[in-house]
Design a protein around this motif. Sequence first.
Motif, PDB file in Angstrom:
ATOM      1  N   ALA A 103      11.474  16.162  -9.803  1.00  0.00           N
ATOM      2  CA  ALA A 103      11.177  14.567  -9.210  1.00  0.00           C
ATOM      3  C   ALA A 103      10.470  14.866  -8.015  1.00  0.00           C
ATOM      4  N   TRP A 104      10.545  16.099  -7.322  1.00  0.00           N
ATOM      5  CA  TRP A 104       9.483  15.999  -6.010  1.00  0.00           C
ATOM      6  C   TRP A 104       8.348  15.631  -6.383  1.00  0.00           C
ATOM      7  N   GLY A 105       7.814  16.104  -7.569  1.00  0.00           N
ATOM      8  CA  GLY A 105       6.397  15.786  -8.028  1.00  0.00           C
ATOM      9  C   GLY A 105       6.067  14.323  -8.027  1.00  0.00           C
ATOM     10  N   LEU A 106       7.328  13.623  -8.003  1.00  0.00           N
ATOM     11  CA  LEU A 106       6.788  11.833  -8.000  1.00  0.00           C
ATOM     12  C   LEU A 106       7.424  11.382  -6.742  1.00  0.00           C
ATOM     13  N   HIS A 107       7.513  12.292  -5.535  1.00  0.00           N
ATOM     14  CA  HIS A 107       7.649  11.534  -4.361  1.00  0.00           C
ATOM     15  C   HIS A 107       6.535  10.687  -3.814  1.00  0.00           C
ATOM     16  N   GLU A 108       6.976   9.552  -3.347  1.00  0.00           N
ATOM     17  CA  GLU A 108       5.781   8.697  -2.669  1.00  0.00           C
ATOM     18  C   GLU A 108       6.117   8.479  -1.312  1.00  0.00           C
ATOM     19  N   PRO A 109       5.450   9.114  -0.373  1.00  0.00           N
ATOM     20  CA  PRO A 109       5.936   9.315   0.932  1.00  0.00           C
ATOM     21  C   PRO A 109       5.799   7.958   1.674  1.00  0.00           C
ATOM     22  N   THR A 147       0.800  -1.200   0.004  1.00  0.00           N
ATOM     23  CA  THR A 147       0.014  -0.106   0.064  1.00  0.00           C
ATOM     24  C   THR A 147       0.885   1.162   0.025  1.00  0.00           C
ATOM     25  N   THR A 148       0.733   2.177  -0.735  1.00  0.00           N
ATOM     26  CA  THR A 148       1.230   3.356  -0.925  1.00  0.00           C
ATOM     27  C   THR A 148       0.424   4.379  -0.931  1.00  0.00           C
ATOM     28  N   GLN A 149       0.817   5.481  -0.186  1.00  0.00           N
ATOM     29  CA  GLN A 149       0.163   6.799  -0.653  1.00  0.00           C
ATOM     30  C   GLN A 149       0.071   7.622  -1.763  1.00  0.00           C
ATOM     31  N   LYS A 150      -1.196   7.291  -2.339  1.00  0.00           N
ATOM     32  CA  LYS A 150      -1.226   7.799  -3.766  1.00  0.00           C
ATOM     33  C   LYS A 150      -0.844   9.123  -4.082  1.00  0.00           C
ATOM     34  N   ILE A 151      -0.138   9.610  -5.145  1.00  0.00           N
ATOM     35  CA  ILE A 151      -0.177  10.922  -5.292  1.00  0.00           C
ATOM     36  C   ILE A 151      -1.201  11.179  -6.618  1.00  0.00           C
ATOM     37  N   SER A 152      -1.023  12.687  -6.734  1.00  0.00           N
ATOM     38  CA  SER A 152      -2.187  13.001  -7.695  1.00  0.00           C
ATOM     39  C   SER A 152      -1.739  12.611  -9.153  1.00  0.00           C
ATOM     40  N   ALA A 153      -2.767  11.922 -10.001  1.00  0.00           N
ATOM     41  CA  ALA A 153      -2.498  11.571 -11.205  1.00  0.00           C
ATOM     42  C   ALA A 153      -1.931  12.590 -12.188  1.00  0.00           C
ATOM     43  N   THR A 154      -2.671  13.616 -12.069  1.00  0.00           N
ATOM     44  CA  THR A 154      -2.101  15.013 -12.867  1.00  0.00           C
ATOM     45  C   THR A 154      -0.914  15.572 -12.604  1.00  0.00           C
ATOM     46  N   GLN A 155      -0.500  15.513 -11.211  1.00  0.00           N
ATOM     47  CA  GLN A 155       0.742  15.783 -10.765  1.00  0.00           C
ATOM     48  C   GLN A 155       1.754  14.959 -11.316  1.00  0.00           C
ATOM     49  N   MET A 156       1.500  13.578 -11.194  1.00  0.00           N
ATOM     50  CA  MET A 156       2.495  12.610 -11.801  1.00  0.00           C
ATOM     51  C   MET A 156       2.872  12.789 -13.083  1.00  0.00           C
ATOM     52  N   LEU A 157       1.778  12.775 -13.981  1.00  0.00           N
ATOM     53  CA  LEU A 157       1.922  12.642 -15.314  1.00  0.00           C
ATOM     54  C   LEU A 157       2.764  14.169 -15.743  1.00  0.00           C
ATOM     55  N   LEU A 158       2.203  15.307 -15.283  1.00  0.00           N
ATOM     56  CA  LEU A 158       2.946  16.497 -15.522  1.00  0.00           C
ATOM     57  C   LEU A 158       4.268  16.339 -15.316  1.00  0.00           C
ATOM     58  N   CYS A 159       4.710  15.699 -14.054  1.00  0.00           N
ATOM     59  CA  CYS A 159       6.239  15.953 -13.531  1.00  0.00           C
ATOM     60  C   CYS A 159       6.896  14.893 -14.393  1.00  0.00           C
ATOM     61  N   GLY A 160       6.416  13.682 -14.503  1.00  0.00           N
ATOM     62  CA  GLY A 160       6.925  12.728 -15.150  1.00  0.00           C
ATOM     63  C   GLY A 160       7.164  12.919 -16.687  1.00  0.00           C
ATOM     64  N   ALA A 161       6.219  13.571 -17.310  1.00  0.00           N
ATOM     65  CA  ALA A 161       6.308  14.010 -18.617  1.00  0.00           C
ATOM     66  C   ALA A 161       7.330  14.899 -18.711  1.00  0.00           C
ATOM     67  N   ALA A 162       7.384  15.834 -17.744  1.00  0.00           N
ATOM     68  CA  ALA A 162       8.513  16.785 -18.022  1.00  0.00           C
ATOM     69  C   ALA A 162      10.059  16.168 -17.992  1.00  0.00           C
ATOM     70  N   ILE A 163      10.140  15.444 -17.081  1.00  0.00           N
ATOM     71  CA  ILE A 163      11.269  14.757 -16.909  1.00  0.00           C
ATOM     72  C   ILE A 163      11.707  13.756 -17.882  1.00  0.00           C
ATOM     73  N   VAL A 164      10.793  13.209 -18.635  1.00  0.00           N
ATOM     74  CA  VAL A 164      11.207  12.448 -19.829  1.00  0.00           C
ATOM     75  C   VAL A 164      11.493  13.248 -20.849  1.00  0.00           C
ATOM     76  N   THR A 165      10.728  14.533 -21.058  1.00  0.00           N
ATOM     77  CA  THR A 165      10.963  15.347 -22.002  1.00  0.00           C
ATOM     78  C   THR A 165      12.436  15.901 -22.258  1.00  0.00           C
ATOM     79  N   LEU A 166      12.850  16.269 -20.947  1.00  0.00           N
ATOM     80  CA  LEU A 166      14.268  16.730 -20.775  1.00  0.00           C
ATOM     81  C   LEU A 166      15.369  15.552 -21.053  1.00  0.00           C
ATOM     82  N   SER A 167      15.000  14.331 -20.450  1.00  0.00           N
ATOM     83  CA  SER A 167      16.061  13.358 -20.371  1.00  0.00           C
ATOM     84  C   SER A 167      16.202  12.728 -21.610  1.00  0.00           C
ATOM     85  N   MET A 168      14.988  12.432 -22.249  1.00  0.00           N
ATOM     86  CA  MET A 168      15.008  11.886 -23.792  1.00  0.00           C
ATOM     87  C   MET A 168      15.418  12.803 -24.704  1.00  0.00           C
ATOM     88  N   GLY A 169      14.812  14.066 -24.676  1.00  0.00           N
ATOM     89  CA  GLY A 169      15.116  15.217 -25.385  1.00  0.00           C
ATOM     90  C   GLY A 169      16.452  15.465 -25.871  1.00  0.00           C
TER      91      GLY A 169
END
Length: 406
Positions: free
Chosen positions: A185-191, A4-26
């Motif tokens: 990366a903080w936007g993907l923090h899973e407490p 069980t994990t404390q769920k993070i916001s789906a919108t926050q997760m997708l936005l931050c994850g997408a931005a990280i992948v954009t930079l890294s893969m770009g």
Amino acid sequence: MTITTQKISATQMLLCGAAIVTLSMGIRHGFGLWLQPITQSQNWSRETFAFAIAIQNLVWGFTGIFAGMLADRFGAFKVIVAGAVLYALGLVGMATATTPLIFALTAGVLIGMAQAGTTYAVIYGVIGRNIAPHKRSWAMGVAAAAGSFGQFLMVPTEGLLISSVGWQEALMVLGAASLMMVPLAWGLHEPALAGSFAVRREQSILQALGEAFKYPSFQLLMAGYFVCGFQVVFIGVHMPSYLRDKGLSPQVASYALALIGLFNVFGTYAAGVLGQRMQKKNILAFIYLARAFAISIFLLVPLSPVSVYIFSSVMGLLWLSTVPPTNATVAQIFGVTHLSMLSGFVFFSHQIGSFMGVWLGGYLYDRTGSYDLVWYIAIGLGVLAALVNLPIKEASIVRSQAMQGT
């Protein structure tokens, strides 16, 4: 017992994850633009540059396994932060390297480790833990599309930087830009995962690995992903030089890579959406067969900027569109408990293919003066990958009650 994990916001997760992948893969997708400036400035062979990028892909795949293990156990935040710092160090080292060995250690080892911590295996683990199964393939498509948008955005920017400030200074600028992944990366923090050594799992790592590697469908996914890596990294790194050798301007290569990124936004998103409605193995078989057909037509027609742009657009639709159905299939078969780790193993196969594609491109060019043989190999492998994906079984694996995971 289920994790069980404390769920993070789906919108926050997708936005931050997408931005990280954009930079890294770009950033990564533009490395082919540096092949000629660096080899000409340092008086190195193309094989020297290609070997360093081949090492990068191999290190990325190998360390991605361990990055996935750490992210599964403790969450993605610390892994991404470490990856961002390594990215900056690697880019600065790539700019200042004076020998092939140092170049291989920086462009190869450091950046390979950095990519392992800032790309799909880690990001998809967060998605798998926080997105409902009926939306998982779609969400993975969104993340993959972000990487494609990064290519569309970053490759022309990198080409402009090289032409305006020089190849070394351009790498320094990108090194600074890579540090933007740290706050994201903080936007993907899973407490509930971070720093927790008490997370209980029904399967140990060894049990999960034993189960996966004995399962034929997992082996077939790895075989297909090997081909994906061979094709895309060969094209991404060597096509700019291939086009310049044929008399086309550097701008054509920059626009071609940008078009691959632009159309890949649509291709990866479509693959993610279709993965909710169709068998993913059929999507993968179609992608690999279509790549083989597209490369064959590209080699047969007269080469011109128009033919390059059409080929790049078609390949863009097929470029990273393998990523969502492949990773969603892993999640569907084995669950999400060890998703980042298992995705890391599948991706390691991809990166072995990447190593072979980029290194063979440089090796065979230096010895034959042509890329033709590698193009032909890419076509044959595409047909083979289409065939090996068809027997894959996508149903969830049946475990005994004592071994069940989520």
